[in-house]
Enzyme design. Structure first.
Site, PDB file in Angstrom:
ATOM      1  N   ILE A   1      19.884 -85.742  52.795  1.00 56.66           N
ATOM      2  CA  ILE A   1      19.946 -84.636  52.273  1.00 56.66           C
ATOM      3  C   ILE A   1      19.610 -84.195  50.276  1.00 56.66           C
ATOM      4  O   ILE A   1      19.886 -84.978  50.380  1.00 56.66           O
ATOM      5  CB  ILE A   1      21.747 -83.959  52.230  1.00 56.66           C
ATOM      6  CG1 ILE A   1      22.439 -84.879  53.266  1.00 56.66           C
ATOM      7  CG2 ILE A   1      21.870 -83.066  51.436  1.00 56.66           C
ATOM      8  CD1 ILE A   1      22.970 -83.444  54.359  1.00 56.66           C
ATOM      9  N   LEU A   2      19.031 -83.226  51.132  1.00 59.02           N
ATOM     10  CA  LEU A   2      17.739 -82.540  50.088  1.00 59.02           C
ATOM     11  C   LEU A   2      18.605 -82.235  48.850  1.00 59.02           C
ATOM     12  O   LEU A   2      19.723 -81.317  48.252  1.00 59.02           O
ATOM     13  CB  LEU A   2      16.599 -82.021  49.676  1.00 59.02           C
ATOM     14  CG  LEU A   2      16.124 -82.454  50.722  1.00 59.02           C
ATOM     15  CD1 LEU A   2      14.785 -81.670  51.351  1.00 59.02           C
ATOM     16  CD2 LEU A   2      15.025 -84.054  49.694  1.00 59.02           C
TER      17      LEU A   2
ATOM     18  N   MET B   1      16.123 -88.011  57.486  1.00 57.42           N
ATOM     19  CA  MET B   1      17.541 -88.508  57.759  1.00 57.42           C
ATOM     20  C   MET B   1      18.205 -87.388  56.339  1.00 57.42           C
ATOM     21  O   MET B   1      19.386 -88.984  56.169  1.00 57.42           O
ATOM     22  CB  MET B   1      17.280 -89.668  58.496  1.00 57.42           C
ATOM     23  CG  MET B   1      17.118 -89.552  59.678  1.00 57.42           C
ATOM     24  SD  MET B   1      17.704 -88.178  60.685  1.00 57.42           S
ATOM     25  CE  MET B   1      19.522 -88.851  61.064  1.00 57.42           C
TER      26      MET B   1
ATOM     27  N   ARG C   1      20.924 -90.523  44.083  1.00 58.31           N
ATOM     28  CA  ARG C   1      20.544 -88.845  44.845  1.00 58.31           C
ATOM     29  C   ARG C   1      19.214 -88.481  44.468  1.00 58.31           C
ATOM     30  O   ARG C   1      18.258 -88.420  44.514  1.00 58.31           O
ATOM     31  CB  ARG C   1      20.735 -88.153  45.343  1.00 58.31           C
ATOM     32  CG  ARG C   1      21.860 -88.304  47.003  1.00 58.31           C
ATOM     33  CD  ARG C   1      22.784 -88.218  46.996  1.00 58.31           C
ATOM     34  NE  ARG C   1      23.643 -88.042  48.251  1.00 58.31           N
ATOM     35  CZ  ARG C   1      23.294 -88.083  50.002  1.00 58.31           C
ATOM     36  NH1 ARG C   1      22.047 -87.440  50.412  1.00 58.31           N
ATOM     37  NH2 ARG C   1      23.798 -88.274  50.365  1.00 58.31           N
TER      38      ARG C   1
ATOM     39  N   GLU D   1      11.396 -78.069  71.076  1.00 54.07           N
ATOM     40  CA  GLU D   1      10.785 -77.754  69.432  1.00 54.07           C
ATOM     41  C   GLU D   1       9.085 -78.266  68.955  1.00 54.07           C
ATOM     42  O   GLU D   1       8.799 -77.080  68.135  1.00 54.07           O
ATOM     43  CB  GLU D   1      11.169 -79.588  69.300  1.00 54.07           C
ATOM     44  CG  GLU D   1      12.937 -80.018  68.797  1.00 54.07           C
ATOM     45  CD  GLU D   1      13.873 -80.849  68.377  1.00 54.07           C
ATOM     46  OE1 GLU D   1      12.270 -80.982  67.125  1.00 54.07           O
ATOM     47  OE2 GLU D   1      14.430 -80.745  68.560  1.00 54.07           O
TER      48      GLU D   1
ATOM     49  N   HIS E   1      15.921 -78.164  63.519  1.00 52.56           N
ATOM     50  CA  HIS E   1      17.480 -79.048  64.145  1.00 52.56           C
ATOM     51  C   HIS E   1      17.244 -78.306  65.597  1.00 52.56           C
ATOM     52  O   HIS E   1      17.104 -77.539  66.139  1.00 52.56           O
ATOM     53  CB  HIS E   1      18.578 -78.485  63.056  1.00 52.56           C
ATOM     54  CG  HIS E   1      20.259 -78.525  64.022  1.00 52.56           C
ATOM     55  ND1 HIS E   1      20.079 -80.054  63.561  1.00 52.56           N
ATOM     56  CD2 HIS E   1      20.952 -78.217  64.596  1.00 52.56           C
ATOM     57  CE1 HIS E   1      21.357 -80.294  63.499  1.00 52.56           C
ATOM     58  NE2 HIS E   1      21.868 -79.660  64.655  1.00 52.56           N
TER      59      HIS E   1
ATOM     60  N   ASN F   1       7.420 -84.300  66.265  1.00 54.11           N
ATOM     61  CA  ASN F   1       7.509 -83.223  66.006  1.00 54.11           C
ATOM     62  C   ASN F   1       6.444 -83.195  65.039  1.00 54.11           C
ATOM     63  O   ASN F   1       5.959 -82.594  64.768  1.00 54.11           O
ATOM     64  CB  ASN F   1       8.536 -83.117  65.027  1.00 54.11           C
ATOM     65  CG  ASN F   1       9.458 -81.957  65.986  1.00 54.11           C
ATOM     66  OD1 ASN F   1       9.493 -81.318  66.494  1.00 54.11           O
ATOM     67  ND2 ASN F   1      10.615 -82.640  66.240  1.00 54.11           N
TER      68      ASN F   1
ATOM     69  N   ASP G   1      22.085 -78.298  57.442  1.00 55.62           N
ATOM     70  CA  ASP G   1      21.605 -77.403  58.828  1.00 55.62           C
ATOM     71  C   ASP G   1      22.113 -76.040  58.684  1.00 55.62           C
ATOM     72  O   ASP G   1      22.324 -74.947  59.282  1.00 55.62           O
ATOM     73  CB  ASP G   1      22.146 -78.233  59.857  1.00 55.62           C
ATOM     74  CG  ASP G   1      21.582 -79.419  60.952  1.00 55.62           C
ATOM     75  OD1 ASP G   1      20.585 -79.647  60.067  1.00 55.62           O
ATOM     76  OD2 ASP G   1      22.243 -80.106  60.659  1.00 55.62           O
TER      77      ASP G   1
HETATM   78  C1  GRF Z   1      13.886 -83.662  66.120  1.00 57.16           C
HETATM   79  O1  GRF Z   1      15.349 -84.247  66.997  1.00 57.16           O
HETATM   80  C2  GRF Z   1      14.538 -82.459  64.722  1.00 57.16           C
HETATM   81  O2  GRF Z   1      14.989 -81.787  65.975  1.00 57.16           O
HETATM   82  C3  GRF Z   1      15.848 -84.085  63.923  1.00 57.16           C
HETATM   83  O3  GRF Z   1      14.845 -85.062  64.875  1.00 57.16           O
HETATM   84  C4  GRF Z   1      14.334 -85.257  65.658  1.00 57.16           C
HETATM   85  C5  GRF Z   1      13.281 -85.737  65.076  1.00 57.16           C
HETATM   86  O4  GRF Z   1      12.599 -86.979  66.603  1.00 57.16           O
HETATM   87  N1  GRF Z   1      15.518 -83.000  63.411  1.00 57.16           N
HETATM   88  P1  GRF Z   1      11.200 -86.968  65.526  1.00 57.16           P
HETATM   89  O5  GRF Z   1      11.026 -88.045  65.160  1.00 57.16           O
HETATM   90  O6  GRF Z   1       9.954 -85.886  65.209  1.00 57.16           O
HETATM   91  O7  GRF Z   1      10.261 -87.295  67.627  1.00 57.16           O
END
Ligand code: GRF
Length: 214
Positions: free
Chosen positions: A94-95, A92, A67, A176, A111, A17, A147
């Site tokens: 949580i903020l 990965m 945190r 995405e 997400h 992404n 989320d």
């Molecule tokens: C994606 O599926 C996104 O929706 C989720 O984490 C994944 C990240 O994938 N939040 P990448 O590292 O962008 O390939």
């Protein structure tokens, strides 16, 4: 100054992404630019992608840290690079409010499910196991929940007979890569407003909220 909106991207993984956002903001006509990429994992593919694109790549470990201290370090780094918006791309952690208060209603997340269904980990597999016929992804503003937060855009993809959880996940991911850059452009063009938890998008002629490549 370029006058473009400066965005910081937080990512923990491979960063496909992030790559879609890099590719979309590379053109001088993009209203946004990626000012910095930050990861909590030193070996994250996302950091390598940033370096390859000549974008500052910063590693901030979350280990053995409260945190809020981790979040403070993130905020400092983002401010150092003049970021006005933040995009989470597979981040990965949580903020906490320490982070969210520094960027109120200015943190995006993507997400891989049609929220509010299937929040949390392994969302495409959750959807596949539930037998859904339509799956997808959601871009939303981040709040303190997992989320949750006002939904900006959703992209839908069909589930086909031959699918496995993996092929479905790949189809969602491809979608995405179209959805997130579109939303980042809306954000940078100031087309998004939030009232009472609902997002309005002022994008005449651009209301293709549903995407499908299958
Ligand atoms: C994606 O599926 C996104 O929706 C989720 O984490 C994944 C990240 O994938 N939040 P990448 O590292 O962008 O390939």
């Amino acid at each position: 100054m370029s006058g473009r909106v400066r965005v910081g991207v937080l990512a923990s993984g491979g960063g496909t992404n992030l790559q879609a956002l890099i590719d979309a903001t590379r053109s001088p006509s993009s209203p946004a630019e990626i000012a910095v990429v930050i990861s909590n994992r030193r070996d994250a593919g996302a950091l390598a992608r940033a370096r390859a694109a000549d974008i500052p790549a910063v590693w901030i470990s979350h280990r053995k840290k409260e945190r809020f201290l981790f979040d403070q370090e993130l905020v400092c780094a983002l401010q150092e690079y003049g970021c006005e918006w933040v995009a989470l791309a597979g981040f990965m952690r949580i903020l906490t409010p320490v982070f969210l208060d520094a960027f109120p209603s200015r943190v995006l997340n993507i997400h891989p499910a049609l929220l509010p269904a299937f929040p949390g980990m392994h969302a495409p597999k959750q959807a596949f196991d539930a037998g859904v016929r339509v799956a997808g992804a959601t871009v939303h503003l981040v709040d303190a929940g997992m989320d949750t937060g006002p939904i900006i855009a959703q992209g839908a993809v069909p589930v086909v007979a031959e699918d496995t959880a993996d092929t479905l996940q790949q189809r969602i991911l491809r979608m995405e890569h179209q959805l997130y850059p579109m939303v980042l452009r809306w954000v940078a063009e100031g087309r998004i407003s939030v009232e009472k938890g609902h997002v309005s998008v002022d994008a005449p002629g651009e209301q293709q909220w549903v995407w499908s490549d299958a």
